[in-house]
Enzyme design. Structure first.
Site, PDB file in Angstrom:
ATOM      1  N   SER A   1       0.976 -10.212  -4.226  1.00  0.00           N
ATOM      2  CA  SER A   1       2.221 -10.958  -4.070  1.00  0.00           C
ATOM      3  C   SER A   1       3.405  -9.991  -4.047  1.00  0.00           C
ATOM      4  O   SER A   1       4.344 -10.169  -3.268  1.00  0.00           O
ATOM      5  CB  SER A   1       2.390 -11.978  -5.191  1.00  0.00           C
ATOM      6  OG  SER A   1       2.217 -11.364  -6.448  1.00  0.00           O
TER       7      SER A   1
ATOM      8  N   ASP B   1      -7.195   4.239  -1.986  1.00  0.00           N
ATOM      9  CA  ASP B   1      -6.009   4.587  -1.175  1.00  0.00           C
ATOM     10  C   ASP B   1      -5.272   5.792  -1.740  1.00  0.00           C
ATOM     11  O   ASP B   1      -4.932   6.720  -1.029  1.00  0.00           O
ATOM     12  CB  ASP B   1      -5.078   3.377  -0.945  1.00  0.00           C
ATOM     13  CG  ASP B   1      -4.556   2.697  -2.190  1.00  0.00           C
ATOM     14  OD1 ASP B   1      -4.995   3.031  -3.312  1.00  0.00           O
ATOM     15  OD2 ASP B   1      -3.680   1.813  -2.048  1.00  0.00           O
TER      16      ASP B   1
ATOM     17  N   ASP C   1      -1.749  -1.995   0.042  1.00  0.00           N
ATOM     18  CA  ASP C   1      -1.248  -3.375   0.004  1.00  0.00           C
ATOM     19  C   ASP C   1      -0.077  -3.574   0.956  1.00  0.00           C
ATOM     20  O   ASP C   1      -0.019  -4.544   1.712  1.00  0.00           O
ATOM     21  CB  ASP C   1      -0.777  -3.740  -1.416  1.00  0.00           C
ATOM     22  CG  ASP C   1      -1.874  -3.581  -2.433  1.00  0.00           C
ATOM     23  OD1 ASP C   1      -3.033  -3.390  -2.034  1.00  0.00           O
ATOM     24  OD2 ASP C   1      -1.556  -3.628  -3.638  1.00  0.00           O
TER      25      ASP C   1
HETATM   26  C1  GLA Z   1      -3.481  -2.157  -6.197  1.00  0.00           C
HETATM   27  C2  GLA Z   1      -2.576  -1.089  -5.573  1.00  0.00           C
HETATM   28  C3  GLA Z   1      -3.215  -0.494  -4.318  1.00  0.00           C
HETATM   29  C4  GLA Z   1      -4.658  -0.053  -4.577  1.00  0.00           C
HETATM   30  C5  GLA Z   1      -5.444  -1.149  -5.298  1.00  0.00           C
HETATM   31  C6  GLA Z   1      -6.809  -0.689  -5.720  1.00  0.00           C
HETATM   32  O1  GLA Z   1      -3.589  -3.267  -5.378  1.00  0.00           O
HETATM   33  O2  GLA Z   1      -1.320  -1.617  -5.262  1.00  0.00           O
HETATM   34  O3  GLA Z   1      -2.427   0.588  -3.853  1.00  0.00           O
HETATM   35  O4  GLA Z   1      -4.692   1.152  -5.283  1.00  0.00           O
HETATM   36  O5  GLA Z   1      -4.762  -1.619  -6.438  1.00  0.00           O
HETATM   37  O6  GLA Z   1      -7.605  -0.450  -4.607  1.00  0.00           O
END
Ligand code: GLA
Length: 375
Positions: free
Chosen positions: A115, A25, A160
């Site tokens: 979470s 991302d 996320d």
């Molecule tokens: C965490 C981060 C996301 C992403 C993932 C890895 O969850 O919050 O933004 O970078 O790691 O894919």
């Protein structure tokens, strides 16, 4: 002790799994998360004061946040995510009203199922709702991401919070993290089911090498931009990469190689899902884990043991660590009729080889933000 029925609204946001597209991302590529029925729910009502009072269904603590002093709660053990979310929403020009909140978090903490995103997104949606504001889910996601970065200190991407806010029941999300365009793909797994297993080794992204990985990709990008006309690592094709990889020092080359190949895997995974080729999806999931382990180095002993044991099970066609890494949950694609036997096998195999007991979570793929008026 406040009860759920004392409140005016029930506002929830989801945890998520990421099916494929890990550490992509923040490199501007496409990822494929899905929102879960494991949620953070905020029961909320206005209280006519200038404080946000927070209590939890699972904790004895209560916390009061003064709306005009939201900068000052970074040290809180509980309530800091809510304070950061409220602060960033306020800074974005939204009105906050005093309110009482009861927080009910069903997303296991530190599980890699986001979470923190679920807490941030649901808290912002609850604050907007109680202030009588109609909100845009994408704006809530972006603001929650700023809270995670600026208040919690994790320099995360948008995956996320976007999944937590904008997920849809039964759907995987093919999210382009550069443009924020999102295609919803039905998560139809044919004869297979998705099993989520927590390796139960405590971890936190704030203390992990997450931010370091992110800086490494930024450094690799700067070097490659000397030769390539690109704005992010995800823009590089595998062919371009093979021509330019020698420009990078070893570790940065490993990180960039993961990103380039993982982007390719996401494209293939989307095609596989559209064609109903779940076996191919499974193979891509296995390859993704191998790349996270060997090139990106965000797995670790316990997650590797869990994934390896799952991959050794004959009716499991794919398994990998999901989320930021260094601990947390794996996802496995398993023949539906074998799921109970698989879980039993996996938990025992893991306990034999590590000093932790793993747990499987039952969850469905669910909607992101939901708002319900209670009275
Ligand atoms: C965490 C981060 C996301 C992403 C993932 C890895 O969850 O919050 O933004 O970078 O790691 O894919």
């Amino acid at each position: 002790m406040m009860r759920e029925e004392d409140f005016e609204y029930k506002v929830a946001a989801s945890g998520r799994v990421n099916i494929i597209g890990e550490h992509i991302d923040y490199c501007g590529g496409k990822v494929m998360p899905a929102a879960l029925s494991l949620k953070n729910t905020v029961y909320v009502r206005p209280n006519g004061t200038d404080t946000i009072n927070i209590s939890w269904t699972t904790l004895p603590d209560t916390v009061s946040l003064n709306i005009s002093e939201l900068e000052n709660y970074r040290h809180l053990k509980y309530g800091n995510y809510q304070a950061g979310s409220a602060l960033l929403w306020q800074k974005a020009g939204h009105k906050l009203v005093g309110c009482d909140m009861l927080q009910d978090c069903k997303v296991p903490f530190g599980s890699g199922l986001s979470s923190s995103a679920a807490i941030e997104v649901s808290t912002i949606a609850a604050l907007a709702t109680v202030a009588g504001e109609k909100f845009d889910n994408v704006e809530v996601a972006l603001c929650a991401q700023s809270a995670e970065r600026e208040y919690a200190g994790v320099n995360c991407g948008i995956m996320d919070q976007y999944a937590s806010a904008c997920g849809k029941k039964g759907m995987a999300m093919l999210l382009d993290c550069k443009t924020l365009e999102c295609d919803y793909l039905p998560l139809e797994l044919g004869a297979y089911s998705l099993v989520i297993t927590d390796c139960c080794k405590p971890h936190s992204l704030a203390d992990s090498k997450y931010n370091e990985r992110r800086s490494e990709t930024e450094e690799a990008l700067k070097i490659l931009q000397k030769r390539l006309d690109i704005t992010c690592l995800a823009d590089i094709t595998p062919v371009q990469f093979s021509q330019c990889a020698h420009m990078l020092p070893r570790v940065l080359r490993m990180r960039a190689e993961h990103v380039v190949n993982e982007c390719q895997r996401v494209r293939t995974a989307a095609q596989a899902m559209r064609a109903g080729n779940i076996e191919l999806l499974g193979r891509l999931i296995n390859q993704s884990h191998a790349s996270l382990k060997n090139l990106y180095q965000t797995t670790g002993f316990e997650p590797d043991v869990l994934v390896e044991a799952a991959q050794n099970y004959p009716e499991c066609i794919g398994s990998r660590l999901t989320g930021g890494g260094f601990g947390g949950c794996t996802i496995s694609l398993v023949k539906t009729e074998c799921v109970p036997e698989f879980k039993d096998y996996l938990l025992k195999a893991y306990a034999r080889r590590t000093s932790y007991n793993a747990v499987c979570y039952d969850a469905e793929i669910s909607d992101g933000i939901t708002v319900e008026k209670l009275k």
